[in-house]
Motif scaffolding. Structure first.
Motif, PDB file in Angstrom:
ATOM      1  N   GLY A 189       0.826  -1.190   0.000  1.00  0.00           N
ATOM      2  CA  GLY A 189       0.000   0.000   0.000  1.00  0.00           C
ATOM      3  C   GLY A 189       0.865   1.246   0.000  1.00  0.00           C
ATOM      4  O   GLY A 189       2.072   1.183  -0.218  1.00  0.00           O
ATOM      5  N   THR A 190       0.241   2.381   0.272  1.00  0.00           N
ATOM      6  CA  THR A 190       0.947   3.665   0.281  1.00  0.00           C
ATOM      7  C   THR A 190       0.676   4.391   1.585  1.00  0.00           C
ATOM      8  O   THR A 190      -0.454   4.415   2.072  1.00  0.00           O
ATOM      9  CB  THR A 190       0.489   4.550  -0.895  1.00  0.00           C
ATOM     10  N   MET A 191       1.736   4.953   2.151  1.00  0.00           N
ATOM     11  CA  MET A 191       1.593   5.845   3.294  1.00  0.00           C
ATOM     12  C   MET A 191       1.852   7.273   2.831  1.00  0.00           C
ATOM     13  O   MET A 191       2.760   7.516   2.049  1.00  0.00           O
ATOM     14  CB  MET A 191       2.588   5.483   4.398  1.00  0.00           C
ATOM     15  N   VAL A 192       1.046   8.183   3.326  1.00  0.00           N
ATOM     16  CA  VAL A 192       1.219   9.602   3.027  1.00  0.00           C
ATOM     17  C   VAL A 192       1.534  10.319   4.332  1.00  0.00           C
ATOM     18  O   VAL A 192       0.712  10.356   5.249  1.00  0.00           O
ATOM     19  CB  VAL A 192      -0.045  10.201   2.385  1.00  0.00           C
ATOM     20  N   SER A 193       2.747  10.856   4.427  1.00  0.00           N
ATOM     21  CA  SER A 193       3.188  11.558   5.617  1.00  0.00           C
ATOM     22  C   SER A 193       3.140  13.059   5.361  1.00  0.00           C
ATOM     23  O   SER A 193       3.755  13.561   4.417  1.00  0.00           O
ATOM     24  CB  SER A 193       4.614  11.133   5.992  1.00  0.00           C
ATOM     25  N   THR A 194       2.403  13.783   6.204  1.00  0.00           N
ATOM     26  CA  THR A 194       2.277  15.233   6.057  1.00  0.00           C
ATOM     27  C   THR A 194       2.863  15.928   7.276  1.00  0.00           C
ATOM     28  O   THR A 194       2.397  15.718   8.402  1.00  0.00           O
ATOM     29  CB  THR A 194       0.804  15.650   5.880  1.00  0.00           C
ATOM     30  N   VAL A 195       3.905  16.710   7.043  1.00  0.00           N
ATOM     31  CA  VAL A 195       4.532  17.507   8.109  1.00  0.00           C
ATOM     32  C   VAL A 195       4.044  18.953   7.953  1.00  0.00           C
ATOM     33  O   VAL A 195       4.139  19.539   6.874  1.00  0.00           O
ATOM     34  CB  VAL A 195       6.069  17.436   8.019  1.00  0.00           C
ATOM     35  N   SER A 239      -8.149  -1.652  15.222  1.00  0.00           N
ATOM     36  CA  SER A 239      -8.656  -0.322  14.848  1.00  0.00           C
ATOM     37  C   SER A 239      -8.039   0.764  15.716  1.00  0.00           C
ATOM     38  O   SER A 239      -7.632   1.823  15.221  1.00  0.00           O
ATOM     39  CB  SER A 239     -10.183  -0.276  14.973  1.00  0.00           C
ATOM     40  N   ASP A 240      -7.948   0.499  17.021  1.00  0.00           N
ATOM     41  CA  ASP A 240      -7.332   1.458  17.938  1.00  0.00           C
ATOM     42  C   ASP A 240      -5.856   1.660  17.598  1.00  0.00           C
ATOM     43  O   ASP A 240      -5.336   2.784  17.667  1.00  0.00           O
ATOM     44  CB  ASP A 240      -7.456   0.975  19.387  1.00  0.00           C
ATOM     45  N   SER A 241      -5.185   0.572  17.262  1.00  0.00           N
ATOM     46  CA  SER A 241      -3.758   0.637  16.934  1.00  0.00           C
ATOM     47  C   SER A 241      -3.521   1.476  15.684  1.00  0.00           C
ATOM     48  O   SER A 241      -2.600   2.298  15.635  1.00  0.00           O
ATOM     49  CB  SER A 241      -3.196  -0.771  16.725  1.00  0.00           C
ATOM     50  N   ILE A 242      -4.363   1.293  14.668  1.00  0.00           N
ATOM     51  CA  ILE A 242      -4.213   2.064  13.432  1.00  0.00           C
ATOM     52  C   ILE A 242      -4.586   3.525  13.659  1.00  0.00           C
ATOM     53  O   ILE A 242      -3.943   4.441  13.127  1.00  0.00           O
ATOM     54  CB  ILE A 242      -5.061   1.440  12.310  1.00  0.00           C
ATOM     55  N   GLU A 243      -5.629   3.753  14.473  1.00  0.00           N
ATOM     56  CA  GLU A 243      -6.014   5.135  14.790  1.00  0.00           C
ATOM     57  C   GLU A 243      -4.862   5.868  15.479  1.00  0.00           C
ATOM     58  O   GLU A 243      -4.571   7.025  15.169  1.00  0.00           O
ATOM     59  CB  GLU A 243      -7.254   5.144  15.690  1.00  0.00           C
ATOM     60  N   LYS A 244      -4.186   5.190  16.416  1.00  0.00           N
ATOM     61  CA  LYS A 244      -3.039   5.778  17.093  1.00  0.00           C
ATOM     62  C   LYS A 244      -1.915   6.043  16.092  1.00  0.00           C
ATOM     63  O   LYS A 244      -1.271   7.102  16.129  1.00  0.00           O
ATOM     64  CB  LYS A 244      -2.560   4.830  18.192  1.00  0.00           C
ATOM     65  N   PHE A 245      -1.662   5.093  15.198  1.00  0.00           N
ATOM     66  CA  PHE A 245      -0.610   5.224  14.191  1.00  0.00           C
ATOM     67  C   PHE A 245      -0.848   6.444  13.297  1.00  0.00           C
ATOM     68  O   PHE A 245       0.108   7.124  12.892  1.00  0.00           O
ATOM     69  CB  PHE A 245      -0.563   3.945  13.349  1.00  0.00           C
ATOM     70  N   CYS A 246      -2.106   6.726  13.006  1.00  0.00           N
ATOM     71  CA  CYS A 246      -2.452   7.824  12.088  1.00  0.00           C
ATOM     72  C   CYS A 246      -2.781   9.130  12.807  1.00  0.00           C
ATOM     73  O   CYS A 246      -3.155  10.111  12.154  1.00  0.00           O
ATOM     74  CB  CYS A 246      -3.650   7.414  11.221  1.00  0.00           C
ATOM     75  N   SER A 247      -2.646   9.158  14.116  1.00  0.00           N
ATOM     76  CA  SER A 247      -3.007  10.369  14.859  1.00  0.00           C
ATOM     77  C   SER A 247      -1.950  11.458  14.701  1.00  0.00           C
ATOM     78  O   SER A 247      -0.788  11.195  14.356  1.00  0.00           O
ATOM     79  CB  SER A 247      -3.188  10.042  16.346  1.00  0.00           C
ATOM     80  N   LYS A 263       3.248  16.017  12.601  1.00  0.00           N
ATOM     81  CA  LYS A 263       3.245  15.036  11.513  1.00  0.00           C
ATOM     82  C   LYS A 263       2.011  14.165  11.625  1.00  0.00           C
ATOM     83  O   LYS A 263       1.595  13.790  12.727  1.00  0.00           O
ATOM     84  CB  LYS A 263       4.493  14.145  11.574  1.00  0.00           C
ATOM     85  N   GLN A 264       1.425  13.845  10.476  1.00  0.00           N
ATOM     86  CA  GLN A 264       0.280  12.941  10.449  1.00  0.00           C
ATOM     87  C   GLN A 264       0.420  12.009   9.264  1.00  0.00           C
ATOM     88  O   GLN A 264       0.854  12.410   8.185  1.00  0.00           O
ATOM     89  CB  GLN A 264      -1.029  13.722  10.370  1.00  0.00           C
ATOM     90  N   ILE A 265       0.072  10.735   9.493  1.00  0.00           N
ATOM     91  CA  ILE A 265       0.200   9.718   8.456  1.00  0.00           C
ATOM     92  C   ILE A 265      -1.180   9.243   8.016  1.00  0.00           C
ATOM     93  O   ILE A 265      -2.056   8.969   8.850  1.00  0.00           O
ATOM     94  CB  ILE A 265       1.028   8.516   8.949  1.00  0.00           C
ATOM     95  N   GLU A 266      -1.373   9.159   6.721  1.00  0.00           N
ATOM     96  CA  GLU A 266      -2.580   8.571   6.132  1.00  0.00           C
ATOM     97  C   GLU A 266      -2.194   7.256   5.467  1.00  0.00           C
ATOM     98  O   GLU A 266      -1.184   7.179   4.769  1.00  0.00           O
ATOM     99  CB  GLU A 266      -3.193   9.510   5.098  1.00  0.00           C
TER     100      GLU A 266
END
Length: 261
Positions: free
Chosen positions: A103-109, A135-143, A164-167
């Motif tokens: 997949g793809t991760m999008v990191s926004t600083v 779900s909680d783990s992924i939510e934390k990862f993307c927070s 920084k936030q990751i999608e």
């Protein structure tokens, strides 16, 4: 034809190999794409192990080929997640078809001034902190995360505080790696097992789990895999045990495999 309901012999601390192979065998988005592929060496042995005509010698060949890499030594249990990543790297360097796990991760600083810098990069599995649910783990990862170090801002022309936030943009299949091993300790926390997972408004269904029982310096890997009729099977090396349903909670899931519904 996919090989189902068949165990694999333990050749000496090879349960971590067997558990990953079983999860891959049930990854239909993977095996269907590989049915016409051929190779030799390590990748050739892996391809043989995914299908019904594989033999014990194919497993021997794969184990020996892995030992030659220096990363997965004979008679020593290694990490199943590291093996999964290594096998996928070797496989898709050879066959040159799209990896369904990638997949793809999008990191926004974002600077305090509002200036944004976005970077995209591929991933094969999501390595996330252990929470109550995936779900909680992924939510934390993307927070949203406040960065400890200041970053050069193109607009401000100085180092400034940023967030920084990751999608996450998954492919057909999502593999979630729970970070159970931290330093010299294994986290034994239970998680609530979610049969379905929602990421970016897309639903994914759980079809395989690589489990680990034990501690940091010793343990045993098994696999739980879902058959076509929706029932589940515990694959413990040579043992193949039908189970009535998944447990509601467990402290053993290490890698969880989901496919897009």
């Amino acid at each position: 034809m996919l090989r189902k309901m068949r165990g694999l012999p333990n050749l000496g601390n090879t349960c971590y190999i067997n558990s990953i192979l079983q999860c891959l065998r049930y990854s239909k988005n993977l095996v269907y794409r590989l049915k016409d592929e051929y190779s030799d060496g390590l990748v050739g042995s892996l391809l043989e192990m995914l299908y019904i005509n594989s033999e014990r010698k194919d497993l021997h060949n794969l184990v020996r080929a892995l030992a030659k890499t220096g990363e997965f030594k004979l008679m020593r249990q290694c990490d199943a997640h590291e093996l999964f990543l290594y096998l996928m790297d070797q496989l898709f360097e050879t066959v040159k078809i799209k990896n369904p796990f990638e997949g793809t991760m999008v990191s926004t600083v974002t600077c305090n001034c509002g200036q944004k810098s976005t970077t995209e990069y591929p991933y094969i599995s999501l390595s996330v902190e252990l929470k109550e649910t995936v779900s909680d783990s992924i939510e934390k990862f993307c927070s949203l995360e406040k960065l400890e170090d200041k970053i050069d801002c193109e607009k401000c022309k100085i180092k400034t505080a940023c967030t920084k936030q990751i999608e996450v943009k998954p492919n057909d299949t999502v593999v979630v790696h729970l970070k159970r091993f931290t330093g010299r300790k294994k986290l034994q926390n239970e998680i609530t097992i979610e049969p379905e997972l929602k990421i970016n408004n897309t639903m994914y269904r759980l079809y395989a789990i690589c489990n680990h029982a034990g501690g940091m310096f010793g343990g045993h890997y098994t696999a739980l895999c879902m058959k076509r009729d929706g029932s589940w099977t515990l694959l413990n090396d040579n043992q193949v045990i039908p189970i009535s349903d998944l447990p509601k909670k467990s402290d053993r899931p290490y890698l969880l495999f989901y496919y897009k519904i």
